[in-house]
Design an enzyme around this catalytic site. Structure first.
Site, PDB file in Angstrom:
ATOM      1  CG  ASN A  91      40.790 -88.077 -39.072  1.00 39.19           C
ATOM      2  OD1 ASN A  91      40.750 -86.953 -38.565  1.00 39.19           O
ATOM      3  ND2 ASN A  91      40.702 -89.185 -38.362  1.00 39.19           N
TER       4      ASN A  91
ATOM      5  CD  GLU B  39      43.699 -88.819 -37.410  1.00 40.57           C
ATOM      6  OE1 GLU B  39      44.027 -89.567 -38.352  1.00 40.57           O
ATOM      7  OE2 GLU B  39      43.201 -89.246 -36.356  1.00 40.57           O
TER       8      GLU B  39
ATOM      9  CD  GLU C 235      39.472 -92.283 -39.388  1.00 35.91           C
ATOM     10  OE1 GLU C 235      39.507 -93.515 -39.515  1.00 35.91           O
ATOM     11  OE2 GLU C 235      40.448 -91.566 -39.636  1.00 35.91           O
TER      12      GLU C 235
ATOM     13  CG  HIS D 103      41.417 -92.783 -31.689  1.00 32.87           C
ATOM     14  ND1 HIS D 103      41.728 -91.681 -32.444  1.00 32.87           N
ATOM     15  CD2 HIS D 103      42.122 -93.800 -32.223  1.00 32.87           C
ATOM     16  CE1 HIS D 103      42.594 -92.020 -33.390  1.00 32.87           C
ATOM     17  NE2 HIS D 103      42.856 -93.303 -33.281  1.00 32.87           N
TER      18      HIS D 103
ATOM     19  CE1 TYR E 132      46.877 -89.182 -42.277  1.00 31.63           C
ATOM     20  CE2 TYR E 132      44.548 -89.677 -42.063  1.00 31.63           C
ATOM     21  CZ  TYR E 132      45.772 -89.424 -41.482  1.00 31.63           C
ATOM     22  OH  TYR E 132      45.898 -89.425 -40.122  1.00 31.63           O
TER      23      TYR E 132
ATOM     24  NE  ARG F  57      41.440 -85.213 -33.502  1.00 30.71           N
ATOM     25  CZ  ARG F  57      41.760 -86.366 -34.072  1.00 30.71           C
ATOM     26  NH1 ARG F  57      43.030 -86.659 -34.302  1.00 30.71           N
ATOM     27  NH2 ARG F  57      40.819 -87.223 -34.418  1.00 30.71           N
TER      28      ARG F  57
END
Ligand SMILES: *[C@@H]1O[C@H](CO)[C@@H](O)[C@H](O)[C@H]1NC(C)=O
Ligand SMILES: *[C@@H]1O[C@H](CO)[C@@H](O)[C@H](O)[C@H]1NC(C)=O
Ligand SMILES: *[C@@H]1O[C@H](CO)[C@@H](O)[C@H](O)[C@H]1NC(C)=O
Ligand SMILES: *[C@@H]1O[C@H](CO)[C@@H](O)[C@H](O)[C@H]1NC(C)=O
Length: 513
Positions: free
Chosen positions: A335, A407, A192, A146, A337, A102
């Site tokens: 994404n 991610e 995002e 991005h 985390y 990606r």
């Protein structure tokens, strides 16, 4: 470099020390559904460098990296020098055994004026990169945007704050689909937007770094409006994304047979206490985090809690726009985390001037008092179960939609090659991905952030997220795979069996490279 990885692999020794057999969860890559893609990724500004080369114009991230607001010591002018080293990197991707890669396309490299003429050298670069990946049998997952808007559009009309972005973004996407869509079957439009709204336009911590007093990082905001701009960005992102999706569906999808989606920042939010106020604050936070995008996609409008909190500052959808956004995705990229705790912010409702954060009306913290959570250097909690919770929440609230974990990963404090903690982190989150799939989640892929150390918005060259180490103090930007690259490779290519403890004990590896 590729050859070295292959030579080293057989000599890699991984010893599992601790174990509580009763609570162990074992799996191999074979346990994932057919067609599930494991990969890793980068992003244009963080990876390519060559910031003023071959006709590329500056982006807002460029400008930010050279401004006094950038907290990092260095800029991203050279980054990983991926613009010149992509062939070497595709070999590494192949050697590790990644099924998918990606990356993001730099708008200002492909179309330096933001609209109109295509830069032939930019076009050539992405064609070369894509061809190299295809040649090696790697699935290409391209991100269209991005965080790197051409500065020229920011200067001309305020970028994402103007509805004019919708046509320009759609035209740029059209170029991407037309030029690359014969080889790219996975398109992600925007990164995002659910958190960039706050990061870029409320806190002013991310390019273009706009905010208004008394809000924003450092409480020193000179340009922006934290009360309204986050909502304008959000609204225009949704419209630009949906317009690009409509174009793809009408003009390309039947022939190119790809899928198109958007990317969301994901976080599992626990309620701090079981009080009604804290539970409601957690619901509002989830409405902003997931609902700001998913509610319009499913129901053509923003969540009630957002409309109530922001009032007329939140743009409303015309009936045309409502129809445009409804159903405008084939998949959602997450994404993910970490996890966090939310409680009610009693002061928020009393504020005479509110920013988006005040509208959410929640206070956030990493841990609960007296709790022993594992915190990583960034202060984030390691909570693989949180990923399972988030996936279940999305499915129960918005249906069994197709999801890619785009991610997931962690940084470290040094550029150590022996990234034992990262290996531990990845195997736990990959285990949780499998558990979520068994629980009924429709997850189609998992991608580690990042393929290599990159220029990160928070931490610059010292965030060290890479499976591969990059020497940013060496002109050649030499790459060296870390332990985690070998571990991922064993998992993907050698069907290595992974064991995860569900108790408190952490797994320790003794590794020899
Ligand atoms: C606030 O911003 C101004 C203009 O950018 C700058 O001169 C000043 O040093 C800043 N103050 C603080 C406390 O950061
Ligand atoms: C932000 O915009 C709103 C609506 O236009 C306006 O009422 C408010 O004064 C603005 N705030 C700042 C700090 O400019
Ligand atoms: C969600 O979709 C996936 C893929 O089609 C399927 O395997 C899974 O069983 C579905 N989950 C539920 C709860 O229906
Ligand atoms: C991978 O390992 C699992 C469990 O050890 C085994 O059941 C499976 O057959 C293996 N797959 C391949 C392709 O070797």
């Amino acid at each position: 470099m590729g050859r070295r990885l292959l030579i080293f692999l057989p000599r890699l020794l991984l010893l599992l020390l601790s174990s509580h057999a009763a609570t162990a969860f074992r799996f191999t890559v074979d346990d994932f559904p057919d067609g599930f893609t494991f990969g890793s990724g980068t992003a244009a500004f963080q990876y390519e460098g060559a910031i003023a080369e071959d006709g590329k114009s500056p982006s807002i991230w460029n400008t930010w990296a050279h401004s006094a607001r950038n907290p990092n010591e260095r800029s991203g002018d050279i980054a990983c020098d991926g613009y010149h080293k992509y062939k070497e990197d595709v070999k590494l991707i192949k050697d590790i055994g990644l099924k998918a890669y990606r990356f993001s396309i730099s708008w200002s490299r492909l179309i330096p004026n933001g609209r109109g003429a295509i830069n032939p050298k930019g076009l050539q670069f992405y064609n070369d990169l894509i061809n190299e990946l295809v040649k090696e049998g790697i699935q290409v997952h391209a991100v269209i945007y991005h965080l790197d808007l051409p500065q020229i559009l920011e200067d001309e009309y305020g970028g994402w704050l103007s509805p004019r972005i919708v046509d320009d973004f759609t035209a740029y996407s059209d170029v991407c689909f037309r030029e690359f869509g014969d080889r790219v079957a996975h398109w992600t439009t925007i990164l995002e937007p659910n958190i960039i709204a706050q990061g870029s336009y409320d806190m002013g911590a991310v390019p273009p770094g706009r905010c208004s007093n008394p809000f924003g990082v450092g409480r020193n905001c000179t340009v922006g409006n934290s009360s309204v701009e986050p909502y304008l960005f959000l609204h225009h992102s949704l419209l630009a994304h949906s317009s690009a999706v409509r174009l793809y569906r009408e003009k390309y999808q039947a022939v190119q047979k790809g899928v198109v989606g958007i990317n969301l920042y994901s976080l599992w939010i626990y309620t701090l206490t079981d009080s009604a106020e804290d539970i409601q604050a957690t619901e509002r936070a989830n409405d902003y985090l997931f609902g700001s995008i998913l509610h319009p996609f499913l129901f053509g409008d923003y969540p009630e809690s957002m409309k109530k909190a922001a009032g007329t500052r939140l743009p409303s959808f015309t009936s045309y726009e409502s129809e445009l956004v409804t159903g405008a995705f084939d998949f959602i990229g997450l994404n993910h985390y970490s996890s966090i705790y939310a409680s009610n912010n009693p002061d928020a409702s009393k504020m005479p001037v509110r920013d988006q954060a005040a509208d959410v009306g929640a206070l956030f913290r990493a841990t609960r008092d007296g709790e022993t959570s594992t915190l990583i250097p960034s202060g984030r909690v390691v909570d693989p179960q949180g990923l399972e919770h988030a996936l279940r929440y999305i499915r129960e609230k918005y249906g069994n939609i197709s999801i890619y974990i785009q991610e997931n990963g962690r940084g470290q404090l040094s550029d150590d090659l022996m990234d034992v903690e990262r290996v531990d982190f990845l195997k736990k989150y990959i285990a949780s991905t499998l558990k979520a799939i068994r629980d009924g989640a429709n997850v189609k892929g998992y991608s580690v952030w990042a393929l290599m150390d990159l220029y990160e918005i928070f931490g610059g060259y010292k965030a060290y997220f890479g499976l591969i180490r990059v020497d940013f103090w060496d002109k050649r930007r030499q790459r060296q795979p870390r332990l985690s690259a070998y571990w991922y490779s064993d998992f993907l290519k050698k069907n290595a069996s992974i064991q995860v403890e569900s108790g408190a004990a952490t797994t320790t590896y003794h590794a020899q490279i």
